[in-house]
Scaffold this motif. Structure first.
Motif, PDB file in Angstrom:
ATOM      1  N   GLU A   1       0.831  -1.214   0.000  1.00  0.00           N
ATOM      2  CA  GLU A   1       0.000   0.000   0.000  1.00  0.00           C
ATOM      3  C   GLU A   1       0.868   1.269   0.000  1.00  0.00           C
ATOM      4  O   GLU A   1       0.571   2.236  -0.690  1.00  0.00           O
ATOM      5  CB  GLU A   1      -0.920  -0.011   1.219  1.00  0.00           C
ATOM      6  CG  GLU A   1      -1.984   1.056   1.169  1.00  0.00           C
ATOM      7  CD  GLU A   1      -2.987   0.903   2.304  1.00  0.00           C
ATOM      8  OE1 GLU A   1      -3.206   1.919   2.996  1.00  0.00           O
ATOM      9  OE2 GLU A   1      -3.512  -0.200   2.488  1.00  0.00           O
ATOM     10  N   ILE A   2       1.935   1.254   0.748  1.00  0.00           N
ATOM     11  CA  ILE A   2       2.841   2.414   0.812  1.00  0.00           C
ATOM     12  C   ILE A   2       3.459   2.672  -0.556  1.00  0.00           C
ATOM     13  O   ILE A   2       3.529   3.814  -1.007  1.00  0.00           O
ATOM     14  CB  ILE A   2       3.932   2.185   1.879  1.00  0.00           C
ATOM     15  CG1 ILE A   2       3.288   2.150   3.265  1.00  0.00           C
ATOM     16  CG2 ILE A   2       5.014   3.257   1.808  1.00  0.00           C
ATOM     17  CD1 ILE A   2       4.173   1.628   4.362  1.00  0.00           C
ATOM     18  N   HIS A   3       3.896   1.623  -1.211  1.00  0.00           N
ATOM     19  CA  HIS A   3       4.488   1.768  -2.544  1.00  0.00           C
ATOM     20  C   HIS A   3       3.478   2.338  -3.528  1.00  0.00           C
ATOM     21  O   HIS A   3       3.823   3.179  -4.357  1.00  0.00           O
ATOM     22  CB  HIS A   3       5.039   0.426  -3.043  1.00  0.00           C
ATOM     23  CG  HIS A   3       6.388   0.106  -2.508  1.00  0.00           C
ATOM     24  ND1 HIS A   3       7.447  -0.211  -3.326  1.00  0.00           N
ATOM     25  CD2 HIS A   3       6.877   0.062  -1.250  1.00  0.00           C
ATOM     26  CE1 HIS A   3       8.515  -0.448  -2.590  1.00  0.00           C
ATOM     27  NE2 HIS A   3       8.185  -0.293  -1.322  1.00  0.00           N
ATOM     28  N   GLU A   4       2.232   1.882  -3.432  1.00  0.00           N
ATOM     29  CA  GLU A   4       1.185   2.387  -4.324  1.00  0.00           C
ATOM     30  C   GLU A   4       0.975   3.882  -4.108  1.00  0.00           C
ATOM     31  O   GLU A   4       0.896   4.650  -5.063  1.00  0.00           O
ATOM     32  CB  GLU A   4      -0.128   1.633  -4.093  1.00  0.00           C
ATOM     33  CG  GLU A   4      -0.124   0.232  -4.656  1.00  0.00           C
ATOM     34  CD  GLU A   4      -1.383  -0.548  -4.310  1.00  0.00           C
ATOM     35  OE1 GLU A   4      -2.317   0.012  -3.689  1.00  0.00           O
ATOM     36  OE2 GLU A   4      -1.428  -1.741  -4.643  1.00  0.00           O
ATOM     37  N   LYS A   5       0.888   4.292  -2.845  1.00  0.00           N
ATOM     38  CA  LYS A   5       0.680   5.705  -2.519  1.00  0.00           C
ATOM     39  C   LYS A   5       1.836   6.570  -2.999  1.00  0.00           C
ATOM     40  O   LYS A   5       1.642   7.708  -3.398  1.00  0.00           O
ATOM     41  CB  LYS A   5       0.493   5.887  -1.014  1.00  0.00           C
ATOM     42  CG  LYS A   5      -0.838   5.409  -0.500  1.00  0.00           C
ATOM     43  CD  LYS A   5      -0.949   5.606   0.989  1.00  0.00           C
ATOM     44  CE  LYS A   5      -2.264   5.037   1.509  1.00  0.00           C
ATOM     45  NZ  LYS A   5      -2.355   5.110   2.967  1.00  0.00           N
ATOM     46  N   GLU A   6       3.060   6.033  -2.918  1.00  0.00           N
ATOM     47  CA  GLU A   6       4.249   6.791  -3.303  1.00  0.00           C
ATOM     48  C   GLU A   6       4.569   6.674  -4.793  1.00  0.00           C
ATOM     49  O   GLU A   6       5.514   7.287  -5.269  1.00  0.00           O
ATOM     50  CB  GLU A   6       5.459   6.323  -2.487  1.00  0.00           C
ATOM     51  CG  GLU A   6       5.337   6.621  -1.008  1.00  0.00           C
ATOM     52  CD  GLU A   6       6.495   6.070  -0.195  1.00  0.00           C
ATOM     53  OE1 GLU A   6       7.349   5.329  -0.737  1.00  0.00           O
ATOM     54  OE2 GLU A   6       6.541   6.378   1.018  1.00  0.00           O
TER      55      GLU A   6
END
Length: 93
Positions: free
Chosen positions: A49-54
C-alpha cells in the motif's frame, strides 16, 4: 548472466506468487540469507500500500527481496527492526 541481465531479471521476477523453495532456487539465496527470508517477505508484503501511494514499483519484485536480504546479512539485523527497537526504547525513556 551479465550484471545488466541480472538487474533486468530482478525487476521482472515477482516473489509473492512463488514458494519458499522456488525463491531459494531461482534467486540462489544462501543459507545465511535464508534466515531472513520470511521476515523479508512479510516486510515487503506490508509495504504494498505504501508503494502504491508513493508511486513506487510493487515490492513483490525480486529486486526488493534481494536488497533486503543483502542488507540483513551485511548488518546482521535488518534496519527496520533496529528502528522499531529504537522507537520502543525512546518511548520507555
Amino acid at each position: 548472466m551479465t550484471p545488466d541481465e541480472y538487474y533486468d531479471f530482478l525487476w521482472s521476477y515477482t516473489t509473492f506468487d512463488k514458494t519458499r523453495e522456488q525463491l531459494i532456487e531461482d534467486l540462489e539465496i544462501t543459507e545465511e540469507e535464508e534466515k531472513y527470508l520470511d521476515e523479508a517477505l512479510n516486510y515487503l508484503k506490508s509495504r504494498v500500500e505504501i508503494h502504491e501511494k508513493e508511486g513506487r514499483p510493487n515490492p513483490s519484485y525480486a529486486f526488493y527481496l534481494v536488497e533486503y536480504l543483502e542488507e540483513a546479512v551485511d548488518e546482521g539485523v535488518p534496519e527496520e527492526t533496529v528502528r522499531e527497537i529504537e522507537k520502543a526504547l525512546d518511548r520507555k525513556r
